[in-house]
Design a protein around this motif. Structure first.
Motif, mmCIF file in Angstrom:
data_model
loop_
_atom_site.group_PDB
_atom_site.id
_atom_site.type_symbol
_atom_site.label_atom_id
_atom_site.label_comp_id
_atom_site.label_asym_id
_atom_site.label_seq_id
_atom_site.Cartn_x
_atom_site.Cartn_y
_atom_site.Cartn_z
ATOM 1 N N VAL A 80 1.372 8.313 -17.797
ATOM 2 C CA VAL A 80 0.335 9.336 -17.966
ATOM 3 C C VAL A 80 -0.568 9.354 -16.733
ATOM 4 O O VAL A 80 -1.053 8.310 -16.298
ATOM 5 C CB VAL A 80 -0.526 9.063 -19.223
ATOM 6 N N ALA A 81 -0.776 10.523 -16.162
ATOM 7 C CA ALA A 81 -1.700 10.655 -15.030
ATOM 8 C C ALA A 81 -3.013 11.215 -15.558
ATOM 9 O O ALA A 81 -3.061 12.344 -16.027
ATOM 10 C CB ALA A 81 -1.096 11.586 -13.983
ATOM 11 N N SER A 82 -4.070 10.419 -15.497
ATOM 12 C CA SER A 82 -5.388 10.897 -15.934
ATOM 13 C C SER A 82 -6.134 11.379 -14.705
ATOM 14 O O SER A 82 -6.616 10.563 -13.924
ATOM 15 C CB SER A 82 -6.178 9.757 -16.584
ATOM 16 N N ILE A 83 -6.190 12.690 -14.528
ATOM 17 C CA ILE A 83 -6.827 13.174 -13.307
ATOM 18 C C ILE A 83 -8.204 13.766 -13.560
ATOM 19 O O ILE A 83 -8.815 14.315 -12.684
ATOM 20 C CB ILE A 83 -5.933 14.154 -12.528
ATOM 21 N N LEU A 84 -8.686 13.671 -14.775
ATOM 22 C CA LEU A 84 -10.096 13.984 -15.016
ATOM 23 C C LEU A 84 -10.637 13.034 -16.066
ATOM 24 O O LEU A 84 -9.977 12.736 -17.025
ATOM 25 C CB LEU A 84 -10.292 15.430 -15.478
ATOM 26 N N LYS A 112 -1.628 7.044 8.343
ATOM 27 C CA LYS A 112 -2.221 5.909 9.073
ATOM 28 C C LYS A 112 -3.166 5.102 8.181
ATOM 29 O O LYS A 112 -3.829 4.177 8.648
ATOM 30 C CB LYS A 112 -2.968 6.422 10.303
ATOM 31 N N LYS A 113 -3.273 5.521 6.962
ATOM 32 C CA LYS A 113 -4.167 4.872 5.985
ATOM 33 C C LYS A 113 -5.615 4.835 6.476
ATOM 34 O O LYS A 113 -6.291 3.799 6.412
ATOM 35 C CB LYS A 113 -3.668 3.466 5.635
ATOM 36 N N ILE A 114 -6.058 5.968 6.993
ATOM 37 C CA ILE A 114 -7.452 6.084 7.448
ATOM 38 C C ILE A 114 -8.092 7.259 6.726
ATOM 39 O O ILE A 114 -7.507 8.347 6.653
ATOM 40 C CB ILE A 114 -7.536 6.349 8.976
ATOM 41 N N ALA A 115 -9.301 7.037 6.226
ATOM 42 C CA ALA A 115 -10.078 8.137 5.647
ATOM 43 C C ALA A 115 -11.552 7.814 5.771
ATOM 44 O O ALA A 115 -11.957 6.662 5.582
ATOM 45 C CB ALA A 115 -9.697 8.354 4.182
ATOM 46 N N TYR A 116 -12.331 8.802 6.123
ATOM 47 C CA TYR A 116 -13.776 8.609 6.169
ATOM 48 C C TYR A 116 -14.495 9.950 6.115
ATOM 49 O O TYR A 116 -13.903 11.003 6.377
ATOM 50 C CB TYR A 116 -14.210 7.815 7.418
ATOM 51 N N LEU A 117 -15.765 9.889 5.762
ATOM 52 C CA LEU A 117 -16.651 11.045 5.863
ATOM 53 C C LEU A 117 -17.493 10.818 7.101
ATOM 54 O O LEU A 117 -17.928 9.683 7.365
ATOM 55 C CB LEU A 117 -17.563 11.145 4.637
ATOM 56 N N MET A 176 -4.907 8.426 -2.205
ATOM 57 C CA MET A 176 -6.027 9.347 -2.414
ATOM 58 C C MET A 176 -7.313 8.683 -1.926
ATOM 59 O O MET A 176 -7.459 7.463 -2.032
ATOM 60 C CB MET A 176 -6.141 9.696 -3.911
ATOM 61 N N PRO A 177 -8.265 9.495 -1.379
ATOM 62 C CA PRO A 177 -9.484 8.904 -0.813
ATOM 63 C C PRO A 177 -10.582 8.674 -1.864
ATOM 64 O O PRO A 177 -11.022 9.615 -2.524
ATOM 65 C CB PRO A 177 -9.934 9.938 0.223
ATOM 66 N N PHE A 178 -11.001 7.435 -1.982
ATOM 67 C CA PHE A 178 -12.053 7.066 -2.943
ATOM 68 C C PHE A 178 -13.230 6.426 -2.211
ATOM 69 O O PHE A 178 -13.084 5.885 -1.112
ATOM 70 C CB PHE A 178 -11.528 6.040 -3.952
ATOM 71 N N ARG A 184 -6.504 4.616 -2.069
ATOM 72 C CA ARG A 184 -5.919 3.917 -3.211
ATOM 73 C C ARG A 184 -4.723 4.724 -3.690
ATOM 74 O O ARG A 184 -4.795 5.955 -3.773
ATOM 75 C CB ARG A 184 -6.973 3.796 -4.305
ATOM 76 N N GLU A 185 -3.656 4.007 -3.999
ATOM 77 C CA GLU A 185 -2.478 4.714 -4.491
ATOM 78 C C GLU A 185 -2.649 5.032 -5.957
ATOM 79 O O GLU A 185 -2.867 4.152 -6.773
ATOM 80 C CB GLU A 185 -1.210 3.877 -4.272
ATOM 81 N N ARG A 186 -2.619 6.320 -6.261
ATOM 82 C CA ARG A 186 -2.679 6.765 -7.656
ATOM 83 C C ARG A 186 -1.499 7.700 -7.870
ATOM 84 O O ARG A 186 -1.332 8.660 -7.136
ATOM 85 C CB ARG A 186 -3.973 7.543 -7.938
ATOM 86 N N TYR A 187 -0.721 7.403 -8.859
ATOM 87 C CA TYR A 187 0.414 8.241 -9.239
ATOM 88 C C TYR A 187 1.326 8.528 -8.039
ATOM 89 O O TYR A 187 1.759 9.654 -7.814
ATOM 90 C CB TYR A 187 -0.082 9.535 -9.888
ATOM 91 N N GLY A 188 1.557 7.501 -7.240
ATOM 92 C CA GLY A 188 2.504 7.610 -6.133
ATOM 93 C C GLY A 188 1.966 8.257 -4.872
ATOM 94 O O GLY A 188 2.705 8.453 -3.913
#
Lengths: 153, 88
Positions: B84-88, A145-150, A15-17, A8-12
């Motif tokens: 605002v970036a909420s990182i926690l 590559k937009k791939i992430a896994y455990l 990140m893996p969710f 998911r794109e967070r703040y540009g």
């Protein structure tokens, strides 16, 4: 066994969710919500944040204190590190099967100051290094590559 | 009997997860619009096109409870204020 993660794109940045359901003894009376959870190798512990505390309706009075590293500082805030003991995390694998991972404890970050919980608009939980290590998992994360896994071999 | 109950519970969990995933997918595909309209708020996607928004997380959860919505399939997130970036 693979647990697919969602990028998911967070703040540009990508990140893996994932989404998790926390299982614990009935005396904790957790609300049965799935929490959007950041896979965070920058966090030593798997932890529920102030937003997650409200979502799961955790009564922090029922929790024990951590033996080590009892306080966590972040930005302007200090948090008591409390524990949900003998807990577990339920996730969904690549075959859409529910997988249960036990954990000796899950940390709960309770702000030491009394502040409006709505102030924390964050990720409700993070999966930390303890989870990855305890279950012998490896994290694959390739944002290009937009791939992430455990994965567990 | 116990095994049947366990299998039933697992099926229910998977079904709830699939609904959760649909809600999450819907949120992702409408992210820009939802962010623009709901800055600094909490948001629950109960079903695609069915969104509950509130400034207060506890009040939002109470609304879900009052409407007897199955918590397991609701996608809940927060939209931080602009810049605002909420990182926690």
């Amino acid at each position: 066994m693979k647990i697919p993660l969602r990028l998911r794109e967070r703040y540009g940045q990508l990140m893996p969710f994932t989404s998790i359901a926390i299982r614990a003894s009935s005396h904790y009376r957790l609300r049965p919500l799935r929490l959007i959870t950041l896979v965070d190798t920058g966090s030593p512990w798997t932890a529920v944040t102030p937003m997650g505390i409200t979502m799961l309706n955790i009564s922090t009075k029922t929790l024990s204190k951590a033996d080590k590293y009892t306080r966590v500082r972040f930005a302007d805030y200090t948090f008591n590190r409390l524990l949900i003991n003998a807990a577990g995390i339920s996730m969904i694998d690549e075959n859409k099967k529910s997988v249960f991972f036990d954990m000796p404890s899950i940390s709960v970050l309770d702000c030491t100051k009394k502040i409006n919980p709505n102030k924390f608009k964050d990720t409700p939980a993070v999966l930390g290094c303890d989870f990855i290590d305890y279950h012998g998992l490896s994290l694959y994360f390739d944002p290009s590559k937009k791939i992430a896994y455990l994965e567990k071999q | 009997m116990l095994i049947i109950e366990k299998v039933k519970k697992m099926h229910e969990e998977i079904e709830a997860f699939e609904r959760f995933e649909k809600n999450e997918d819907w949120f992702d595909t409408h992210l820009e619009d939802l962010e623009e309209k709901n800055r600094n708020k909490f948001l629950a996607v109960v079903a695609p096109e069915e969104v509950i928004v509130d400034d207060d997380l506890k009040r939002l959860l109470a609304k879900l409870e009052r409407d007897n919505i199955d918590f397991r399939s609701v996608f809940i997130t927060a939209i931080p204020p602009i810049g605002v970036a909420s990182i926690l």
